[in-house]
Design a protein around this motif. Sequence first.
Motif, PDB file in Angstrom:
ATOM      1  N   SER A 266       0.692 -22.613  10.981  1.00  0.00           N
ATOM      2  CA  SER A 266       1.234 -23.884  10.495  1.00  0.00           C
ATOM      3  C   SER A 266       1.402 -24.805  11.701  1.00  0.00           C
ATOM      4  CB  SER A 266       2.563 -23.654   9.784  1.00  0.00           C
ATOM      5  OG  SER A 266       3.518 -23.191  10.692  1.00  0.00           O
ATOM      6  N   ARG A 267       0.875 -25.991  11.581  1.00  0.00           N
ATOM      7  CA  ARG A 267       0.958 -26.939  12.703  1.00  0.00           C
ATOM      8  C   ARG A 267       2.261 -27.712  12.600  1.00  0.00           C
ATOM      9  NH1 ARG A 267      -3.807 -28.246  15.513  1.00  0.00           N
ATOM     10  NH2 ARG A 267      -3.202 -30.392  15.898  1.00  0.00           N
ATOM     11  N   VAL A 268       3.064 -27.616  13.625  1.00  0.00           N
ATOM     12  CA  VAL A 268       4.361 -28.289  13.621  1.00  0.00           C
ATOM     13  C   VAL A 268       4.272 -29.621  14.375  1.00  0.00           C
ATOM     14  CG1 VAL A 268       6.788 -28.052  14.223  1.00  0.00           C
ATOM     15  CG2 VAL A 268       5.486 -26.064  13.520  1.00  0.00           C
ATOM     16  N   LEU A 269       3.481 -29.633  15.455  1.00  0.00           N
ATOM     17  CA  LEU A 269       3.300 -30.855  16.243  1.00  0.00           C
ATOM     18  C   LEU A 269       1.811 -31.111  16.407  1.00  0.00           C
ATOM     19  CD1 LEU A 269       5.789 -30.238  19.207  1.00  0.00           C
ATOM     20  CD2 LEU A 269       6.210 -31.585  17.129  1.00  0.00           C
ATOM     21  N   GLN A 270       1.417 -32.381  16.373  1.00  0.00           N
ATOM     22  CA  GLN A 270       0.028 -32.660  16.691  1.00  0.00           C
ATOM     23  C   GLN A 270      -0.127 -34.006  17.389  1.00  0.00           C
ATOM     24  OE1 GLN A 270      -2.239 -32.682  13.068  1.00  0.00           O
ATOM     25  NE2 GLN A 270      -0.460 -33.301  11.863  1.00  0.00           N
ATOM     26  N   ASN A 271      -0.969 -33.939  18.436  1.00  0.00           N
ATOM     27  CA  ASN A 271      -1.416 -35.156  19.091  1.00  0.00           C
ATOM     28  C   ASN A 271      -0.261 -36.057  19.540  1.00  0.00           C
ATOM     29  OD1 ASN A 271      -3.638 -36.429  20.015  1.00  0.00           O
ATOM     30  ND2 ASN A 271      -3.814 -37.801  18.230  1.00  0.00           N
TER      31      ASN A 271
ATOM     32  N   GLY B 215      12.680 -31.219   9.779  1.00  0.00           N
ATOM     33  CA  GLY B 215      11.339 -30.677   9.626  1.00  0.00           C
ATOM     34  C   GLY B 215      10.255 -31.557  10.206  1.00  0.00           C
ATOM     35  N   SER B 216      10.628 -32.664  10.855  1.00  0.00           N
ATOM     36  CA  SER B 216       9.589 -33.534  11.409  1.00  0.00           C
ATOM     37  C   SER B 216       9.089 -33.007  12.743  1.00  0.00           C
ATOM     38  CB  SER B 216      10.138 -34.955  11.572  1.00  0.00           C
ATOM     39  OG  SER B 216      11.255 -34.938  12.434  1.00  0.00           O
ATOM     40  N   GLY B 217       9.766 -32.000  13.303  1.00  0.00           N
ATOM     41  CA  GLY B 217       9.283 -31.374  14.536  1.00  0.00           C
ATOM     42  C   GLY B 217       9.969 -31.882  15.782  1.00  0.00           C
ATOM     43  N   LYS B 218      11.074 -32.602  15.624  1.00  0.00           N
ATOM     44  CA  LYS B 218      11.674 -33.216  16.812  1.00  0.00           C
ATOM     45  C   LYS B 218      12.297 -32.177  17.759  1.00  0.00           C
ATOM     46  CE  LYS B 218      15.807 -34.717  14.191  1.00  0.00           C
ATOM     47  NZ  LYS B 218      15.543 -33.890  12.982  1.00  0.00           N
ATOM     48  N   SER B 219      12.968 -31.184  17.177  1.00  0.00           N
ATOM     49  CA  SER B 219      13.548 -30.154  18.052  1.00  0.00           C
ATOM     50  C   SER B 219      12.460 -29.347  18.749  1.00  0.00           C
ATOM     51  CB  SER B 219      14.441 -29.203  17.247  1.00  0.00           C
ATOM     52  OG  SER B 219      15.633 -29.869  16.883  1.00  0.00           O
ATOM     53  N   THR B 220      11.401 -29.007  17.975  1.00  0.00           N
ATOM     54  CA  THR B 220      10.292 -28.255  18.561  1.00  0.00           C
ATOM     55  C   THR B 220       9.704 -29.039  19.740  1.00  0.00           C
ATOM     56  OG1 THR B 220       9.809 -27.380  16.385  1.00  0.00           O
ATOM     57  CG2 THR B 220       8.098 -27.136  18.054  1.00  0.00           C
ATOM     58  N   LEU B 221       9.577 -30.333  19.556  1.00  0.00           N
ATOM     59  CA  LEU B 221       9.035 -31.179  20.629  1.00  0.00           C
ATOM     60  C   LEU B 221       9.925 -31.082  21.866  1.00  0.00           C
ATOM     61  CD1 LEU B 221       7.011 -33.245  21.653  1.00  0.00           C
ATOM     62  CD2 LEU B 221       8.417 -35.056  20.636  1.00  0.00           C
ATOM     63  N   LEU B 222      11.247 -31.149  21.648  1.00  0.00           N
ATOM     64  CA  LEU B 222      12.190 -31.090  22.764  1.00  0.00           C
ATOM     65  C   LEU B 222      12.030 -29.767  23.521  1.00  0.00           C
ATOM     66  CD1 LEU B 222      14.662 -32.775  23.902  1.00  0.00           C
ATOM     67  CD2 LEU B 222      16.060 -31.047  22.786  1.00  0.00           C
ATOM     68  N   TYR B 223      11.920 -28.652  22.749  1.00  0.00           N
ATOM     69  CA  TYR B 223      11.781 -27.339  23.407  1.00  0.00           C
ATOM     70  C   TYR B 223      10.469 -27.252  24.159  1.00  0.00           C
ATOM     71  CZ  TYR B 223      15.883 -25.993  20.728  1.00  0.00           C
ATOM     72  OH  TYR B 223      17.143 -25.929  20.230  1.00  0.00           O
TER      73      TYR B 223
ATOM     74  N   LYS C  32       5.995 -36.329  31.059  1.00  0.00           N
ATOM     75  CA  LYS C  32       4.806 -36.909  30.434  1.00  0.00           C
ATOM     76  C   LYS C  32       4.210 -35.884  29.467  1.00  0.00           C
ATOM     77  CE  LYS C  32       0.424 -38.933  31.945  1.00  0.00           C
ATOM     78  NZ  LYS C  32      -0.401 -39.099  33.164  1.00  0.00           N
ATOM     79  N   ALA C  33       4.083 -36.304  28.186  1.00  0.00           N
ATOM     80  CA  ALA C  33       3.441 -35.435  27.197  1.00  0.00           C
ATOM     81  C   ALA C  33       2.094 -36.032  26.852  1.00  0.00           C
ATOM     82  CB  ALA C  33       4.302 -35.327  25.952  1.00  0.00           C
ATOM     83  N   GLU C  34       1.035 -35.186  26.878  1.00  0.00           N
ATOM     84  CA  GLU C  34      -0.315 -35.686  26.600  1.00  0.00           C
ATOM     85  C   GLU C  34      -0.937 -34.880  25.481  1.00  0.00           C
ATOM     86  OE1 GLU C  34      -2.032 -37.303  30.871  1.00  0.00           O
ATOM     87  OE2 GLU C  34      -2.933 -35.568  29.900  1.00  0.00           O
ATOM     88  N   ASN C  35      -1.147 -35.508  24.352  1.00  0.00           N
ATOM     89  CA  ASN C  35      -1.823 -34.852  23.212  1.00  0.00           C
ATOM     90  C   ASN C  35      -1.223 -33.488  22.876  1.00  0.00           C
ATOM     91  OD1 ASN C  35      -3.702 -36.954  22.978  1.00  0.00           O
ATOM     92  ND2 ASN C  35      -4.799 -36.075  24.738  1.00  0.00           N
TER      93      ASN C  35
ATOM     94  N   LEU D  38      10.176 -42.438  16.914  1.00  0.00           N
ATOM     95  CA  LEU D  38      10.353 -42.006  15.520  1.00  0.00           C
ATOM     96  C   LEU D  38       9.271 -40.993  15.172  1.00  0.00           C
ATOM     97  CD1 LEU D  38      11.164 -45.409  13.800  1.00  0.00           C
ATOM     98  CD2 LEU D  38      12.732 -43.540  14.325  1.00  0.00           C
ATOM     99  N   MET D  39       9.677 -39.874  14.612  1.00  0.00           N
ATOM    100  CA  MET D  39       8.710 -38.825  14.267  1.00  0.00           C
ATOM    101  C   MET D  39       8.632 -38.611  12.775  1.00  0.00           C
ATOM    102  SD  MET D  39       9.063 -35.838  17.070  1.00  0.00           S
ATOM    103  CE  MET D  39       7.631 -35.002  16.395  1.00  0.00           C
ATOM    104  N   ARG D  40       7.409 -38.228  12.307  1.00  0.00           N
ATOM    105  CA  ARG D  40       7.235 -37.872  10.908  1.00  0.00           C
ATOM    106  C   ARG D  40       6.102 -36.855  10.832  1.00  0.00           C
ATOM    107  NH1 ARG D  40       5.460 -42.546   6.975  1.00  0.00           N
ATOM    108  NH2 ARG D  40       3.577 -42.165   8.171  1.00  0.00           N
ATOM    109  N   ASP D  41       6.303 -35.789  10.135  1.00  0.00           N
ATOM    110  CA  ASP D  41       5.279 -34.750   9.904  1.00  0.00           C
ATOM    111  C   ASP D  41       4.599 -34.304  11.196  1.00  0.00           C
ATOM    112  OD1 ASP D  41       5.893 -35.057   7.296  1.00  0.00           O
ATOM    113  OD2 ASP D  41       4.295 -36.522   6.909  1.00  0.00           O
ATOM    114  N   GLY D  42       5.380 -34.117  12.244  1.00  0.00           N
ATOM    115  CA  GLY D  42       4.832 -33.531  13.474  1.00  0.00           C
ATOM    116  C   GLY D  42       4.102 -34.521  14.360  1.00  0.00           C
ATOM    117  N   GLY D  43       4.152 -35.795  14.033  1.00  0.00           N
ATOM    118  CA  GLY D  43       3.494 -36.771  14.898  1.00  0.00           C
ATOM    119  C   GLY D  43       4.433 -37.933  15.190  1.00  0.00           C
ATOM    120  N   ILE D  44       4.056 -38.771  16.161  1.00  0.00           N
ATOM    121  CA  ILE D  44       4.885 -39.938  16.461  1.00  0.00           C
ATOM    122  C   ILE D  44       4.495 -41.067  15.505  1.00  0.00           C
ATOM    123  CG2 ILE D  44       5.397 -41.722  18.176  1.00  0.00           C
ATOM    124  CD1 ILE D  44       5.153 -39.647  20.320  1.00  0.00           C
TER     125      ILE D  44
END
Lengths: 252, 767
Positions: free
Chosen positions: A21-26, A44-52, A6-9, A216-222
């Motif tokens: 630099s903000r890679v993921l938000q909210n 660059g949408s942040g998907k790998s960062t999210l996975l890590y 579960k990911a919250e914000n 689907l991700m774009r610019d660090g957000g869902i």
Amino acid sequence: MNTILKAENVGKSFAGENGESRVLQNISFTVEKGEFVSIMGPSGSGKSTLLYCVSGMDTVSEGRVEFCGQDLSRCGDEIRSDLRRTRMGFVFQQPSLLKNLNVLDNIMLIALRENKKDAAAIQSRAMALMEKAGIAALADRGIDSLSGGQLQRAGVCRALMCAPEILFGDEPTGALNSSAAQEVMEMFRRVNAAGTAILLVTHDAKIAAQSERVILMRDGGIADDISLGRYQGGALEERTARVDRATRAIGI
Amino acid sequence: MLWKIVKADLARSKLINVTLTAFVCAAAMLFAAAAAIIVKLSGSVDALMTAAAAPDYMQMHAGEFDAARMARFAKENPLVRSYQTLTFLNIDGAAIRIGDTALSDSVQDNGLCVQSETFDFLVGNDGKALYPAAGEIYLPLCYAENAPVGGDVYICGRRFTLAGFLRDAQMESSFASSKRFLVNPADYAALRAQGTEEYLIEFLLTDRAAAGRLETAYAAAGLEANGPAVTYALFRLMNALSGGILAGAVILLGVILVWVAFLCIRFTLLAKLEEDRREIGVMRAIGLARGDIVRIYLGKYALIAALGCLLGLAFSVPARGLLLHNMRLYMDKAGAGFLSSACGALGAALLFVAITAYVRGVLRHAFRLPIPLALRACGAAKAAKGIAYRKLSALGVNAYLGLGDLFARRKLYGTFLLVLLLASFIVIVPQNLYTTVKSDSFIGYMGSGVCDMRIDLQQAEDIAGKATQIETALASDPDVVKYAVFTTENHMLRMPDGSVESIHIDLGRHELFPAQYAEGGAPANEEEIALSALEAKALDKKTGDTLTLETLGVSRTLRVCGVYADITNGGKTAKALFPADAARAMRYMFAADFAPAKADARIEAYRRAFAFAKVSDVEKYVGQTLGGSISAMRTAALASLLASLAVCMLITALFVKMLVLRDADTRAVLRAIGFTASDLRAQYMTRVCAVALLGFVLGALLANTLGERLAGALIASLGASGLRFDAEPLRAYLLCPALLILSVLLPARMNLKSVTKTDIHAALGDA
């Protein structure tokens, strides 16, 4: 409760030369037990960062990540390493096997770290997994004698050694040709059918189309979260087209 | 552009760059100094010998002297170019006081003399003969410590002012047993009654190489010979030895420093290339040639090398002065100055070329990688077949991964191993050499056996009667455990070509106090003779050979039963067991062992009872004869320990840093699949510990085999063959290795801190 992840914000920033630099938000989402979820998005949408971040390899800057009800952001490195070793599995884009070890030793490595006394049982489990993956004959080979597809299947075997509750994949088919990619995807589906949840990062709609849900991700957000229903095999065109339409709809 | 890159790089890793520069500087300094010393050395020994006009052959004599007969011999012998007799006033050490220190414990024969008129001058540092005014005295250089010029020196209560120090071509070496003090003729005459006078009978020859022939003719003529005889060649050897050894040590140290500098360069360069892997790939991809990239990296090291070499060259000037001063070399101020400076500069320049060539080599090797591989992951190292887990399963996974990597990357760890191996070698050899020379048994290498007390009796009136007194005292002393009497006689040796040569033979029961035999053993019966290593070499005899003595018409054939070490008295002696003839005795030596704890008091008692003989506490005797060498060796042992520790720390730090950078990808994978930071540290520490242990054990083995032989060769050049290390195990094999291990583990552990911070994400994301 059936939620495994579960990911919250969730937010993630990196300190760079020109400030933060903000890679993921909210970001908020959940993965249920036995669910097969893909994360898709352009580079660059942040998907790998999210996975890590959600797998505990990296920490989040904001929000929280829960794994089976345990708040990862409150766990120390030791506990997070422990979870990765015993309850999670990882498959990377590059095969990432250790060059000095043969295939079998690579696969057994983590299990041996846990329990070195039971080497015989661990070896028979590893051999069974390799049997299923069709690489049992390569057990004693050095890793530079294997093809990309064989290496990746060995990588999946390694990830499955601890009978993980969730399997993370970071573009596991990204470096493979299409037939090798398909073999690996079939392995993933078999694993999923046996009850292991999967969270897969990919930029290939055809791969994403084989999962139950696509984030689907774009610019660090869902940007979107579409449900495809369980894939039972057979023609993929229809599901792939749906994913394509959704990605076009959000302009990627 | 190039300069900008180099400057940025220099600023980024200051500590490493400063260390590297310091190493290069030190190496350049040593090379330049060594080059200069060699040039100077080759000239200076001869220069001293020439300035002092050293005699070609000298015979010392105590007792009656027939001057007319000697003059006749000199005149009639065609070999003699010039002849003179000097006197040497032997003064008891207790009657000499330099400042506040009396020389009562001195094992040297100290005495007074006046300046010679024709040759064998005592000269100052400028090479000019010294002429002290009344009340002035010049001391030999070996007493220069703690003796300020202008201070007081008392000889038999008479006060002298220390006017300076003198260079003595004959007796300066600590291996020569007499030391000459120079005074005004008036002072000499006033003190004449206070000591015993000896004669120095000196010859200059028409042909210097004919000294051996003169010696034989001299002996055949039955002239005065109650004392040692020495030739020009031996003076020269004694004077050259210390300097040569020093120059060799300086060069060796320089070579080691250069090697360490090369390793530092290698490790930092490889680490840097690892960091820059992607940039290099990009540069190559966009079309920069290999040579262009080599220049970028070479620039920095060329700068460091140039700076280091220039600084080293500058420092070598004072260093050279210091080293030469220590060597007590005769400084020829005018000559050889330019040549030695030029050689120094050439040494530094060669070092610069070597360093840049080395960096070029490392870079060329590194850039052989194809571009796509350079752009991609750590494909640089080809996968190597490790060992299967089952072979190491008992050790646990971390040890397995750690050790497996050692086998897989043997070459990389091999270099590290070699450094640690050499470090322990360099620590242990001087350490063992020091403890060996310091130990009591080292007296065995000085031509006599280990004993508590030795009494030397020579050049005395009624020498045989006095010897009997001493022997009676020893025989009736209940505290004496065992004793032996050795009588030295001069005999004639029939050579294969029919000529005769003289040989000094010590007669007595040698098996009671055996010397250190390189081969064979002490003579066991009257038909056997043992030779010192130098004598055996001079006569070209081995154990088992025979030689024939012809003395007073009696011929005696002896079998060589052993060869022993002897570094005293020029090292040419022999030992046999046949009966001594009291009438022919040149000198006596008594050796005795006392009951436990009795030695000190008994030695003192003998010293009082036999003032006419020289009674020595063997421990002190060794201390004084070898005192300088022992303290030099202690300094060397300590210096090599500290240097090795520093090198171990530096190299380990650089090596681990490079390893950590190289393994970033592998580490990221391991972290991702659940290995903890402490797991990874355990793996690294396993490797470092394994290499360290192996290196130190191998180093210790090597030190005790090859090292012992090297040290043996060094000592053998002084006449002592067959050296065996006499180590203090606790110090050599526990304390030193423990320090070395610490010097590896501490920097390793410190440089593994960054492992905790492994950024899994960045490393994997890059791939």
